[in-house]
Structures are given as C-alpha cells and as structure tokens.
Design a protein around this motif. Structure first.
Motif, PDB file in Angstrom:
ATOM      1  N   PHE A 319      24.330 -24.468  23.461  1.00  0.00           N
ATOM      2  CA  PHE A 319      24.230 -24.933  22.449  1.00  0.00           C
ATOM      3  C   PHE A 319      25.562 -25.915  21.924  1.00  0.00           C
ATOM      4  CE2 PHE A 319      21.245 -21.464  22.130  1.00  0.00           C
ATOM      5  CZ  PHE A 319      20.236 -22.261  21.516  1.00  0.00           C
ATOM      6  N   ALA A 320      26.456 -26.416  22.821  1.00  0.00           N
ATOM      7  CA  ALA A 320      27.497 -27.193  22.498  1.00  0.00           C
ATOM      8  C   ALA A 320      26.937 -28.286  21.719  1.00  0.00           C
ATOM      9  CB  ALA A 320      28.190 -27.565  23.934  1.00  0.00           C
ATOM     10  N   ASP A 321      25.765 -29.030  22.146  1.00  0.00           N
ATOM     11  CA  ASP A 321      25.675 -30.440  21.504  1.00  0.00           C
ATOM     12  C   ASP A 321      25.442 -30.121  19.805  1.00  0.00           C
ATOM     13  OD1 ASP A 321      23.399 -28.745  22.176  1.00  0.00           O
ATOM     14  OD2 ASP A 321      21.864 -30.229  21.807  1.00  0.00           O
ATOM     15  N   VAL A 322      24.951 -28.971  19.608  1.00  0.00           N
ATOM     16  CA  VAL A 322      24.601 -28.517  18.135  1.00  0.00           C
ATOM     17  C   VAL A 322      25.870 -28.452  17.317  1.00  0.00           C
ATOM     18  CG1 VAL A 322      23.650 -26.554  16.671  1.00  0.00           C
ATOM     19  CG2 VAL A 322      22.465 -27.494  18.606  1.00  0.00           C
ATOM     20  N   LEU A 323      26.808 -27.680  18.193  1.00  0.00           N
ATOM     21  CA  LEU A 323      28.144 -27.321  17.430  1.00  0.00           C
ATOM     22  C   LEU A 323      28.943 -28.474  17.344  1.00  0.00           C
ATOM     23  CD1 LEU A 323      28.664 -23.795  18.986  1.00  0.00           C
ATOM     24  CD2 LEU A 323      28.224 -24.207  16.926  1.00  0.00           C
ATOM     25  N   ASP A 324      28.808 -29.400  18.347  1.00  0.00           N
ATOM     26  CA  ASP A 324      29.485 -30.724  18.427  1.00  0.00           C
ATOM     27  C   ASP A 324      29.124 -31.394  16.945  1.00  0.00           C
ATOM     28  OD1 ASP A 324      31.084 -30.048  20.410  1.00  0.00           O
ATOM     29  OD2 ASP A 324      29.859 -31.102  21.599  1.00  0.00           O
ATOM     30  N   GLN A 325      27.827 -31.482  16.683  1.00  0.00           N
ATOM     31  CA  GLN A 325      27.468 -32.440  15.541  1.00  0.00           C
ATOM     32  C   GLN A 325      27.548 -31.833  14.300  1.00  0.00           C
ATOM     33  OE1 GLN A 325      23.923 -34.609  16.126  1.00  0.00           O
ATOM     34  NE2 GLN A 325      23.621 -34.137  18.346  1.00  0.00           N
ATOM     35  N   VAL A 326      27.460 -30.429  14.171  1.00  0.00           N
ATOM     36  CA  VAL A 326      27.718 -29.734  13.110  1.00  0.00           C
ATOM     37  C   VAL A 326      28.749 -28.669  13.171  1.00  0.00           C
ATOM     38  CG1 VAL A 326      26.582 -28.617  10.968  1.00  0.00           C
ATOM     39  CG2 VAL A 326      25.236 -30.097  12.273  1.00  0.00           C
ATOM     40  N   VAL A 327      30.049 -29.139  13.108  1.00  0.00           N
ATOM     41  CA  VAL A 327      31.083 -28.049  13.294  1.00  0.00           C
ATOM     42  C   VAL A 327      31.183 -26.974  12.520  1.00  0.00           C
ATOM     43  CG1 VAL A 327      33.780 -27.716  13.645  1.00  0.00           C
ATOM     44  CG2 VAL A 327      32.593 -29.792  14.226  1.00  0.00           C
ATOM     45  N   ALA A 328      30.677 -27.076  10.989  1.00  0.00           N
ATOM     46  CA  ALA A 328      30.685 -26.150  10.225  1.00  0.00           C
ATOM     47  C   ALA A 328      29.816 -24.729  10.562  1.00  0.00           C
ATOM     48  CB  ALA A 328      30.193 -26.730   8.890  1.00  0.00           C
ATOM     49  N   LEU A 329      28.773 -25.067  11.524  1.00  0.00           N
ATOM     50  CA  LEU A 329      28.102 -23.889  11.938  1.00  0.00           C
ATOM     51  C   LEU A 329      28.831 -22.806  12.691  1.00  0.00           C
ATOM     52  CD1 LEU A 329      24.772 -25.907  13.284  1.00  0.00           C
ATOM     53  CD2 LEU A 329      24.788 -24.354  11.641  1.00  0.00           C
ATOM     54  N   SER A 330      29.774 -23.278  13.443  1.00  0.00           N
ATOM     55  CA  SER A 330      30.593 -22.078  13.996  1.00  0.00           C
ATOM     56  C   SER A 330      31.593 -21.475  12.995  1.00  0.00           C
ATOM     57  CB  SER A 330      31.679 -22.961  14.914  1.00  0.00           C
ATOM     58  OG  SER A 330      32.541 -23.775  14.214  1.00  0.00           O
ATOM     59  N   PHE A 331      31.585 -21.886  11.662  1.00  0.00           N
ATOM     60  CA  PHE A 331      32.282 -21.149  10.755  1.00  0.00           C
ATOM     61  C   PHE A 331      31.652 -19.809  10.323  1.00  0.00           C
ATOM     62  CE2 PHE A 331      34.036 -25.513   8.877  1.00  0.00           C
ATOM     63  CZ  PHE A 331      34.876 -25.652  10.153  1.00  0.00           C
ATOM     64  N   TYR A 332      30.373 -19.840  10.495  1.00  0.00           N
ATOM     65  CA  TYR A 332      29.661 -18.819   9.969  1.00  0.00           C
ATOM     66  C   TYR A 332      28.999 -17.651  11.229  1.00  0.00           C
ATOM     67  CZ  TYR A 332      30.196 -21.316   5.913  1.00  0.00           C
ATOM     68  OH  TYR A 332      30.627 -22.110   4.649  1.00  0.00           O
ATOM     69  N   ILE A 333      29.439 -18.283  12.380  1.00  0.00           N
ATOM     70  CA  ILE A 333      29.178 -17.364  13.355  1.00  0.00           C
ATOM     71  C   ILE A 333      29.219 -15.981  13.256  1.00  0.00           C
ATOM     72  CG2 ILE A 333      29.419 -16.858  15.893  1.00  0.00           C
ATOM     73  CD1 ILE A 333      29.017 -19.764  16.417  1.00  0.00           C
ATOM     74  N   PRO A 334      30.576 -15.673  12.932  1.00  0.00           N
ATOM     75  CA  PRO A 334      31.310 -14.324  12.966  1.00  0.00           C
ATOM     76  C   PRO A 334      30.347 -13.566  11.667  1.00  0.00           C
ATOM     77  CG  PRO A 334      33.193 -15.705  12.960  1.00  0.00           C
ATOM     78  CD  PRO A 334      31.845 -16.463  12.989  1.00  0.00           C
ATOM     79  N   LEU A 335      29.997 -14.164  10.708  1.00  0.00           N
ATOM     80  CA  LEU A 335      29.281 -13.472   9.386  1.00  0.00           C
ATOM     81  C   LEU A 335      27.753 -13.140  10.142  1.00  0.00           C
ATOM     82  CD1 LEU A 335      29.149 -14.737   6.068  1.00  0.00           C
ATOM     83  CD2 LEU A 335      26.788 -14.299   7.253  1.00  0.00           C
ATOM     84  N   LEU A 336      27.361 -13.834  10.818  1.00  0.00           N
ATOM     85  CA  LEU A 336      25.931 -13.526  11.297  1.00  0.00           C
ATOM     86  C   LEU A 336      25.972 -12.458  12.628  1.00  0.00           C
ATOM     87  CD1 LEU A 336      25.051 -16.316  10.004  1.00  0.00           C
ATOM     88  CD2 LEU A 336      23.481 -16.475  11.939  1.00  0.00           C
ATOM     89  N   ILE A 337      26.741 -12.552  13.332  1.00  0.00           N
ATOM     90  CA  ILE A 337      26.770 -11.680  14.398  1.00  0.00           C
ATOM     91  C   ILE A 337      27.283 -10.350  14.085  1.00  0.00           C
ATOM     92  CG2 ILE A 337      26.568 -13.329  16.355  1.00  0.00           C
ATOM     93  CD1 ILE A 337      29.510 -12.799  16.689  1.00  0.00           C
ATOM     94  N   GLY A 338      28.138 -10.418  13.024  1.00  0.00           N
ATOM     95  CA  GLY A 338      28.801  -8.964  12.346  1.00  0.00           C
ATOM     96  C   GLY A 338      27.703  -8.375  11.682  1.00  0.00           C
TER      97      GLY A 338
END
Length: 463
Positions: A319-338
């Motif tokens: 999903f690198a293409d998704v994260l490259d276009q919307v970097v802010a998505l990566s900020f909330y990965i720890p919240l979701l998986i945690g």
C-alpha cells in the motif's frame, strides 16, 4: 531459650516465625550444633522446614536434613521441590534413600520419579521392596498427565457385608497409613467399586446397620486415563475432598485428594499464563530454571512472532502508493492496530478462560460470535466517534477522519471475531487454546487491521 520464646501453648509455629529463626539455623549449622538445630526445627511444621531448607545453601540444607528425626525427614523430603530432593538423594547413602522411597506416600513418590531422569527413576524403582515396586510401576505405567499419576492406594476399603460397627473398628485399626478417612469405598470380591460412604454417615448410623443400607451407589468417579485437569474440574463441581480412580472395568486403583489437585490447578494456570504471554511453559519456577532454559522457552515464540511481523512490512509495501499520497494515514496506524489488538486480546482472554473453567463449549460458538459482534459494533461506534473528533481536530480533514474512524470500527469487529474463533479453532485441532492469546492475536490483528484500514483509504480517497 529460643525454644521457650517460639513455642506458644505447645503449638508449632507457622511459616511467619520460621523466617525469623534463619540466623539461628545458620549459626547452628556453621557450628555443627546438632542439638540446638533439633530444638529449633522441632517447633515448625514440615512444610516450613522445607521452605527453610530452600533458602539455605546445598551444604547447609544437607546438614539440616541429616539431623531431622526419621519421620519428620520423610515429611520434609516430600515437601521439597525436585532440585532440592535431588541434592538430598545425592548426599545420602543408597540405603537411606531406599528407606525414604519405600516410606513415601505413593503419589508423592510417583511425582518424584516423574521429575527424575528415566535412568535414575528406573534404578530407584528397582530398589523398592516388592510391594512398593509393584505400586510404583502400576502408577508409572499410565500416561504422564493422567489422573492415575496422582492416585494413591492408601484409602479405606470396606466390604458390603460389614455392618457399621465393623466398619468403624476397621477404620480405627487402619487409619494411620491412609491418605484420608473422610470417605470409605466399598468394593466387591473383584475390587470393583460399588459404593461410597462418608465418615459422617458411619458415625450417625446405628452400629448394627448393614453398610448396604447407607452406602451411596451413585458414585462420582474418574477413569485412570483421564486428564488431571478433568479430575480437578469434577472435584470443584461436586465439592469433593477425594475422588475414586478406577480402571476401565470399574476396578478401583486408588483415590486422588484435593491437596494434589490444588497443585495441578496452579501448574495448569501457570502454564496457560506462560502460553498467553507467548512463551513455552516450564514446570519449574523462574529462578529455578537455567539461563539457557529461559532463553530457549522465550526466544522460540519471539522468532515466530518476528516472522509474522514481516508480513506487516509486506502489507505496508503493498500500500506504498496510498501512504505516499496521504502521509497522514501513517500517523494513525499505531492507534488502529493497538486498539484492535487490545480488543482482540480481551475477547481471546475471556474465551480461553471460559473454556478452561468449562463455562464455554464448542456448541456455544454462535452465541459467542453474536455477542462479540454486537459488542464490537457498540464499542467500536463509541471509539469511532471519539477518533473522528480527534483526527478532524488535528488534521482538519473530514475524509481522513472518516477513513480512520471506519478503519477503527472495522478493525475492532475483525479483531474481536478473531479473538473469539481462533481459540475455539485451536481446541478443535486438539491444540491448547491458550496458544492463541495476546501476542498472537495482536500480531494477527496488526496484519488484518492494516489491510482493512489502507483498503478503506484507497476506496474512499480514490487512490
């Protein structure tokens, strides 16, 4: 003087006082003062003496054991853990070891032989008297975790032809060598169990009453090959102090008592805790295990989890293409998986514990699934609203806030379903459900949650 201070109305002192005499014990040992040592330990129960010995060095412990009276020494030896028992065996001559093994309670001796290396166990079994050797071999012939390994033949065995007076006289004459006298077991000429009678019923019945009139023939018993944990569950359910153990033809081979099963419950609980933490279980305490053993038990599952985590990296790469276009998505990965991992761990813990206590069976799967899905929707909705507000406040982007909120809700549903089904699936495969616990659920949810979250982002953001 010490004896006068410790003894209260002729009653032995409990463990709290035994800790206080450690300096006196060590001083007596250092000065080889056997008489003072005998006076000190005379005031304590065998269990407390065993605990004292575990705090001493091997040399000090061996010295203390050798000055104990023979009957006390036997009780103390039975209370020691195997490493200390092995030290004592190595310090004594073969004759004394044989005496101890011949006099030990059969269930305690079976436990000792289980802990010994096979070659050593065979050596000491062969050194037993003919009668004790037959008993030892009989119980050791059963599977390792079977209830027969806990059984003892030291129980009151009566015949149905007796009357109450004869039964009570028999108990009086033979009670010294018995594990318990609260229950007496009635057998026929083939040693088949046909009834049980409590000491209470014997005492309140008339002397001339025949046992056939007062025995309970609806007997709660267990087959010798059954698992020890099943015996513990039966005794808990029916509030028993002892449980008769029978062979497949109902021939009684012994009883298992509540004190032995308390130890099993503790061992099983410890084993489950280790597995739920992602470790191989161990029979010994943490400090009793070597560094190598602890390393081996812990590193294996860490490697397994590490391998599983590589899949997480593969998902992120996909999903690198998704994260490259919307970097802010990566900020909330720890919240979701945690959050997903926490919710899944809650579900798996409740299911695993319910299966261990017998409250949850495989037939309950649809009831559990329906409840967990409803809980996931309810709790997920609340958390999703809070998350939407937080993301919108931080980023000012309502689409991003919606993606994160829906990702959280979907991840919670998936994690709680996984936490419910995976332990039950493991039990169907004849594996321990405790294996599918915290670390494994969390790692699995890391993968599932990322796929759900980033796929929602791709769809809603048209990436």
């Amino acid at each position: 003087m010490l004896k006068t201070k410790l003894k209260v109305f002729g009653v032995k002192m409990p463990n709290i006082y035994s800790k206080l005499v450690m300096p006196e014990v060590k001083y007596a040992i250092e000065n080889s003062d056997e008489e003072s040592l005998k006076l000190i330990v005379d005031e304590f129960f065998p269990q407390d003496i065993a605990e004292l010995m575990e705090e001493l060095t091997e040399e000090e412990s061996n010295f203390l054991f050798k000055v104990l009276p023979e009957d006390i020494a036997l009780d103390v030896f039975s209370e020691l853990d195997y490493p200390e028992q092995e030290d004592i065996i190595e310090a004594l001559d073969d004759k004394k070891v044989e005496n101890i093994l011949n006099e030990m309670a059969p269930d305690d001796r079976t436990e000792l032989f289980e802990d010994m290396p096979d070659e050593m166990a065979e050596k000491y079994i062969d050194s037993l008297s003919a009668e004790e050797k037959d008993i030892a071999k009989k119980y050791m012939s059963y599977p390792e975790d079977s209830v027969a390994r806990l059984a003892t033949p030291d129980f009151i065995e009566l015949k149905a032809s007796m009357n109450v007076k004869e039964a009570i006289n028999y108990i009086r004459e033979n009670h010294h060598d018995m594990e318990t006298i609260y229950y007496s077991y009635i057998t026929n000429s083939d040693e088949k169990l046909i009834g049980v009678v409590s000491l209470k019923n014997l005492i309140i019945s008339r002397e001339e009453t025949n046992l056939k009139e007062i025995i309970e023939d609806n007997i709660i018993k267990i087959e010798a090959h059954k698992d020890q944990e099943e015996a513990a569950n039966i005794m808990k359910k029916y509030d028993l102090l002892a449980l008769p153990v029978v062979a497949t033809n109902d021939r009684m081979i012994g009883i298992v008592t509540i004190d032995d099963l308390i130890d099993i419950v503790e061992e099983e609980a410890t084993e489950d805790i280790h597995k739920m933490a992602g470790m191989l279980p161990t029979e010994d305490g943490y400090l009793d295990n070597s560094f190598r053993e602890v390393f081996k038990n812990r590193v294996f599952w860490l490697i397994v989890l590490l391998v599983m985590q590589t899949i997480t990296g593969m998902v992120l790469k996909g999903f690198a293409d998704v994260l490259d276009q919307v970097v802010a998505l990566s900020f909330y990965i720890p919240l979701l998986i945690g959050t997903g991992g926490n919710a899944g761990t809650q579900s798996s813990t409740l299911v695993i514990r319910g299966m261990a206590t017998g409250d949850i069976e495989n037939k309950d799967v649809w009831i559990l699934l329906r409840r967990e899905v409803l809980l996931a929707l309810s709790m997920g909705f609340v958390l999703a609203i809070l998350t939407f507000g937080r993301v919108y406040f931080q980023e000012g982007d309502n689409v991003l806030a919606m993606v994160v909120s829906l990702g959280l809700l979907a991840t919670m549903i998936a994690s709680m379903i996984s936490g419910t089904l995976l332990p039950m699936f493991f039990r169907l495969l004849k594996l321990d459900p405790a294996l599918m616990s915290g670390p494994f659920i969390s790692t699995s949810i890391d993968i599932i949650g990322l796929v759900i979250y980033l796929q929602i982002a791709r769809l809603m953001m048209n990436i």
